[in-house]
Design a protein around this motif. Sequence first.
Motif, short mmCIF file in Angstrom:
data_model
loop_
_atom_site.label_atom_id
_atom_site.label_comp_id
_atom_site.label_asym_id
_atom_site.label_seq_id
_atom_site.Cartn_x
_atom_site.Cartn_y
_atom_site.Cartn_z
N SER A 2 0.73 -1.17 0.04
CA SER A 2 -0.18 -0.17 0.06
C SER A 2 0.88 1.28 -0.16
CB SER A 2 -1.04 0.03 1.38
OG SER A 2 -0.13 0.00 2.31
N GLN A 3 0.27 2.59 0.16
CA GLN A 3 0.76 3.66 0.09
C GLN A 3 1.76 3.91 -1.12
OE1 GLN A 3 2.71 3.65 3.87
NE2 GLN A 3 0.92 3.94 5.00
N VAL A 4 1.45 3.74 -2.14
CA VAL A 4 2.30 4.08 -3.78
C VAL A 4 1.63 5.70 -4.00
CG1 VAL A 4 2.84 3.50 -6.02
CG2 VAL A 4 2.29 1.77 -3.94
N SER A 5 2.51 6.22 -4.30
CA SER A 5 2.26 7.65 -4.57
C SER A 5 1.55 7.80 -6.00
CB SER A 5 3.23 8.93 -4.45
OG SER A 5 4.27 8.61 -5.10
N ALA A 6 0.74 8.85 -6.12
CA ALA A 6 0.33 8.92 -7.46
C ALA A 6 0.91 8.72 -8.76
CB ALA A 6 -0.63 10.23 -7.78
N PRO A 7 2.04 9.16 -9.11
CA PRO A 7 2.64 8.87 -10.33
C PRO A 7 3.15 7.56 -10.50
CG PRO A 7 3.79 10.59 -8.93
CD PRO A 7 2.92 10.22 -8.11
N PHE A 8 3.32 6.87 -9.33
CA PHE A 8 3.68 5.43 -9.44
C PHE A 8 2.54 4.28 -9.33
CE2 PHE A 8 7.00 8.09 -8.05
CZ PHE A 8 8.05 7.88 -9.29
N GLU A 9 1.30 4.95 -9.11
CA GLU A 9 0.23 3.86 -8.94
C GLU A 9 0.11 2.74 -9.74
OE1 GLU A 9 -2.87 6.27 -5.83
OE2 GLU A 9 -3.08 6.38 -8.03
N LYS A 10 0.52 3.27 -11.28
CA LYS A 10 0.21 2.38 -12.31
C LYS A 10 0.97 1.26 -12.10
CE LYS A 10 2.17 5.43 -15.52
NZ LYS A 10 1.45 6.54 -15.02
N PHE A 11 2.19 1.14 -11.45
CA PHE A 11 2.87 0.04 -11.39
C PHE A 11 2.59 -0.80 -10.51
CE2 PHE A 11 5.59 3.55 -12.94
CZ PHE A 11 6.02 2.94 -14.17
N SER A 12 1.72 -0.54 -9.33
CA SER A 12 1.01 -1.36 -8.45
C SER A 12 -0.07 -2.06 -9.21
CB SER A 12 0.46 -0.54 -7.32
OG SER A 12 -0.59 0.09 -7.70
N ARG A 13 -0.46 -1.81 -10.26
CA ARG A 13 -1.30 -2.66 -10.99
C ARG A 13 -0.67 -3.65 -11.86
NH1 ARG A 13 -3.44 2.45 -10.70
NH2 ARG A 13 -3.16 2.99 -12.74
N TRP A 14 0.56 -3.47 -12.08
CA TRP A 14 1.28 -4.47 -12.93
C TRP A 14 1.15 -5.94 -12.26
CZ3 TRP A 14 6.47 -2.90 -15.44
CH2 TRP A 14 6.12 -1.75 -16.62
N PRO A 15 1.07 -6.93 -13.10
CA PRO A 15 1.27 -8.15 -12.58
C PRO A 15 2.82 -8.58 -12.33
CG PRO A 15 0.61 -8.23 -14.81
CD PRO A 15 0.58 -6.87 -14.40
N HIS A 16 3.20 -9.52 -11.45
CA HIS A 16 4.46 -9.76 -11.32
C HIS A 16 5.16 -9.96 -12.62
CE1 HIS A 16 7.77 -11.59 -8.84
NE2 HIS A 16 7.87 -12.59 -10.13
N ALA A 17 4.70 -10.76 -13.21
CA ALA A 17 5.41 -11.22 -14.93
C ALA A 17 5.77 -10.07 -15.66
CB ALA A 17 4.43 -12.12 -15.51
N ILE A 81 9.14 -3.81 -8.90
CA ILE A 81 9.02 -5.18 -8.47
C ILE A 81 8.49 -5.25 -6.98
CG2 ILE A 81 10.21 -7.32 -7.45
CD1 ILE A 81 12.55 -6.40 -9.81
N ALA A 82 8.75 -4.15 -6.31
CA ALA A 82 8.23 -4.17 -4.90
C ALA A 82 6.55 -3.84 -4.92
CB ALA A 82 9.00 -3.11 -4.01
N VAL A 83 6.39 -2.76 -5.86
CA VAL A 83 4.78 -2.39 -5.68
C VAL A 83 3.99 -3.13 -6.57
CG1 VAL A 83 5.62 -0.10 -4.98
CG2 VAL A 83 5.17 -0.59 -7.28
N ALA A 84 4.67 -3.78 -7.71
CA ALA A 84 3.67 -4.62 -8.53
C ALA A 84 2.81 -5.86 -7.77
CB ALA A 84 4.68 -5.23 -9.67
#
Length: 186
Positions: A2-17, A81-84
């Motif tokens: 959790s706690q990913v700031s706005a410009p990087f949120e898109k990467f939290s939706r990336w799958p691990h692959a 990698i960490a936020v994906a």
Amino acid sequence: LSQVSAPFEKFSRWPHARAKKLLDSFKSSGVDFGATENDVAWLLNECGERNPVTASREVMKGFSVNDSKIINILSFITGVIAVADGNENGFEAKATLIFDAFDFDGTRKITMDEMTILLLSFLKALNIMSGKQGLDPSDAFCEAITIEAYTMSQRRLDDSINLAEFIAFCNSKGYEKSSDLISLMV
């Protein structure tokens, strides 16, 4: 995480692959550790990012020190990698990819210097991606963690630590249970 700031949120939706593809694309590319906006855009395009130019500008704003126009690409990659979304593979898969990013010779071992740089790069990425600018790690802090890992693994400081030892150390610190970026940084 959790706690990913706005410009990087898109990467939290990336799958691990997709995060793995980012690392693999970097390793096979010849892109330097000090990456430019064009390098970042190319890597993001390789991973299927819809608007790699805009995304690379956002990455550069966050990761470029003193508007240098160059970023530590491994810091960015380990942060992704960490936020994906790692739900399908979990903590060990993320830790393995982060370790692999710094296993430059492919031996499944990293030196003390490589582990210290891994931690510094990774923790700086978490600092940037969380938007918590006051938690910037120091070289001494990261070296102390590395020495602790080597001590736990009963390794001399001039030796290398392997992937299993790295994961065992992370597990001993409770990192696999961390649900947010801030707890990983402290």
